[in-house]
Design a protein around this motif. Structure first.
Motif, short mmCIF file in Angstrom:
data_model
loop_
_atom_site.label_atom_id
_atom_site.label_comp_id
_atom_site.label_asym_id
_atom_site.label_seq_id
_atom_site.Cartn_x
_atom_site.Cartn_y
_atom_site.Cartn_z
N GLU A 11 9.65 -18.48 2.57
CA GLU A 11 8.40 -18.64 3.32
C GLU A 11 7.30 -17.76 2.74
OE1 GLU A 11 5.49 -19.89 5.71
OE2 GLU A 11 7.46 -20.83 5.40
N LEU A 12 7.63 -16.55 2.33
CA LEU A 12 6.64 -15.68 1.71
C LEU A 12 6.11 -16.30 0.41
CD1 LEU A 12 8.31 -12.19 2.25
CD2 LEU A 12 6.21 -13.01 3.33
N ILE A 13 7.00 -16.82 -0.40
CA ILE A 13 6.59 -17.47 -1.65
C ILE A 13 5.69 -18.66 -1.36
CG2 ILE A 13 7.44 -18.79 -3.64
CD1 ILE A 13 9.95 -16.94 -3.53
N ARG A 14 6.02 -19.40 -0.32
CA ARG A 14 5.24 -20.58 0.06
C ARG A 14 3.78 -20.22 0.37
NH1 ARG A 14 8.69 -22.69 3.93
NH2 ARG A 14 9.81 -23.74 2.24
N GLN A 15 3.57 -18.98 0.82
CA GLN A 15 2.23 -18.55 1.23
C GLN A 15 1.37 -18.05 0.08
OE1 GLN A 15 2.77 -15.69 4.41
NE2 GLN A 15 4.15 -17.06 5.53
N TRP A 16 1.94 -17.88 -1.10
CA TRP A 16 1.15 -17.38 -2.23
C TRP A 16 0.01 -18.35 -2.55
CZ3 TRP A 16 5.52 -16.20 -6.33
CH2 TRP A 16 6.31 -15.15 -5.85
N GLU A 17 -1.16 -17.80 -2.85
CA GLU A 17 -2.31 -18.60 -3.23
C GLU A 17 -2.74 -18.33 -4.68
OE1 GLU A 17 -5.13 -17.54 -0.24
OE2 GLU A 17 -4.34 -18.99 1.21
N LYS A 67 5.47 -25.11 -6.64
CA LYS A 67 4.17 -24.49 -6.86
C LYS A 67 3.76 -24.54 -8.33
CE LYS A 67 3.03 -21.06 -4.02
NZ LYS A 67 2.47 -21.73 -2.83
N GLN A 68 4.58 -25.21 -9.13
CA GLN A 68 4.31 -25.39 -10.57
C GLN A 68 4.18 -24.06 -11.31
OE1 GLN A 68 0.91 -28.16 -10.37
NE2 GLN A 68 2.33 -29.81 -10.83
N ILE A 69 5.04 -23.13 -10.92
CA ILE A 69 5.15 -21.85 -11.60
C ILE A 69 6.38 -21.91 -12.51
CG2 ILE A 69 5.48 -19.35 -11.29
CD1 ILE A 69 4.36 -19.71 -8.43
N ARG A 82 0.82 -1.22 0.00
CA ARG A 82 0.00 0.00 0.00
C ARG A 82 0.85 1.26 0.00
NH1 ARG A 82 -3.09 -3.04 -1.56
NH2 ARG A 82 -4.95 -3.90 -0.54
N ASP A 83 2.10 1.15 0.46
CA ASP A 83 3.00 2.31 0.48
C ASP A 83 3.86 2.41 -0.77
OD1 ASP A 83 2.15 3.13 3.06
OD2 ASP A 83 3.47 1.64 3.97
N GLY A 84 3.64 1.50 -1.71
CA GLY A 84 4.42 1.51 -2.95
C GLY A 84 5.74 0.78 -2.85
N LYS A 85 5.99 0.11 -1.74
CA LYS A 85 7.24 -0.63 -1.56
C LYS A 85 7.13 -2.02 -2.17
CE LYS A 85 10.30 -2.36 2.11
NZ LYS A 85 10.47 -2.50 3.58
N GLU A 86 8.21 -2.46 -2.81
CA GLU A 86 8.21 -3.81 -3.37
C GLU A 86 8.02 -4.84 -2.26
OE1 GLU A 86 11.22 -4.47 -6.71
OE2 GLU A 86 11.95 -2.65 -5.73
N THR A 87 7.26 -5.88 -2.58
CA THR A 87 6.94 -6.88 -1.57
C THR A 87 6.69 -8.24 -2.21
OG1 THR A 87 5.46 -7.44 0.27
CG2 THR A 87 4.47 -6.37 -1.64
N LEU A 88 6.89 -9.28 -1.41
CA LEU A 88 6.51 -10.64 -1.79
C LEU A 88 5.42 -11.18 -0.87
CD1 LEU A 88 10.06 -12.14 -2.45
CD2 LEU A 88 8.41 -11.34 -4.14
N GLU A 89 4.86 -10.31 -0.04
CA GLU A 89 3.83 -10.75 0.90
C GLU A 89 2.61 -11.26 0.13
OE1 GLU A 89 2.82 -8.05 4.00
OE2 GLU A 89 4.92 -7.46 4.33
#
Length: 238
Positions: A92-98, A123-125, A48-55
């Motif tokens: 761990e952040l990547i693991r949480q992607w849905e 994750k078959q990406i 939301r602040d424009g910062k790059e993220t993997l969350e």
């Protein structure tokens, strides 16, 4: 001609007011780039602040929205180490992607890149191998992961054209006889962007263009949009 539109990278509104940051901006930029002829979309997810993220919350939101906007076009995002320097946290952040992108780029010069690749493959990406040097190629090869990447990104970072082209050759030399199925994208950045795009066309490689790579059109003027850069790429050096 295959063109991947790289919409924002690590740039901000301070670099150019049209850099897409919000979900709505990314959706509009992706849709317009595809209408201009782009065959794939790449962007860096922002919070939301424009910062790059993997969350996951932001990856899920922005990937979902962009994929919905361009449903027939592959959509990819970055996993650059600067976004989350702690490799354990990054994995761990990547693991949480849905909501999953069609592909991600993983840089071969970054420590722990193999852990990122392995998690992405689980994750078959699709994985794009980011290759900014011959050593990055060696890193992928030594881990047995080059063959797992569906696309290779040759992306010299040097700003002097002759040095950047020497890096391209060193990477190509390492890749000789090691390309059983991958496509190759070649792109430069800033000072080298348009001249290396010309080289990519000459060599028959796929292309990448967008605000991540340059803020300027081939004339040197500030580009209006990612859409304008994609359109320019079709006609550059004709």
């Amino acid at each position: 001609m295959f063109i991947k539109a790289a919409l924002n990278g690590s740039r901000s509104k301070a670099d150019h007011p049209a850099i897409p940051i919000t979900t709505d901006e990314l959706v509009a930029a992706a849709r317009n780039a595809v209408l201009a002829g782009a065959n794939a979309i790449h962007f860096h997810v922002r919070d939301r602040d424009g910062k790059e993220t993997l969350e996951a919350a932001f990856v899920n939101e922005q990937v979902k929205a962009v994929k919905a906007a361009v449903p027939d076009t592959p959509v990819g995002i970055s996993t650059g180490a600067w976004i989350e320097p702690d490799i354990s946290k990054r994995v761990e952040l990547i693991r949480q992607w849905e909501i999953l992108p069609n592909f991600v780029s993983v840089n071969g010069h970054e420590p722990g890149f193999e852990e990122v690749v392995q998690e992405i493959l689980k994750k078959q990406i699709g994985v794009e191998a980011g290759l900014n040097s011959a050593q990055a190629v060696e890193n992928f090869i030594s881990k047995g992961l080059l063959k797992e990447c569906f696309r290779l990104l040759i992306e010299p970072e040097e700003q002097e054209l002759n040095i950047a082209l020497a890096t391209v050759k060193a990477i190509e030399d390492k890749l000789t006889d090691k390309l059983p199925h991958q496509t190759v994208v070649l792109h430069g950045v800033d000072n080298t962007c348009w001249e290396i795009l010309k080289v990519a066309k000459y060599k028959g490689y796929d292309l990448r263009i967008g605000f991540e790579d340059t803020l300027h059109d081939p004339s040197g003027a500030i580009a209006e949009s990612n859409e304008a850069l994609v359109k320019a790429a079709f006609h550059w050096d004709l």
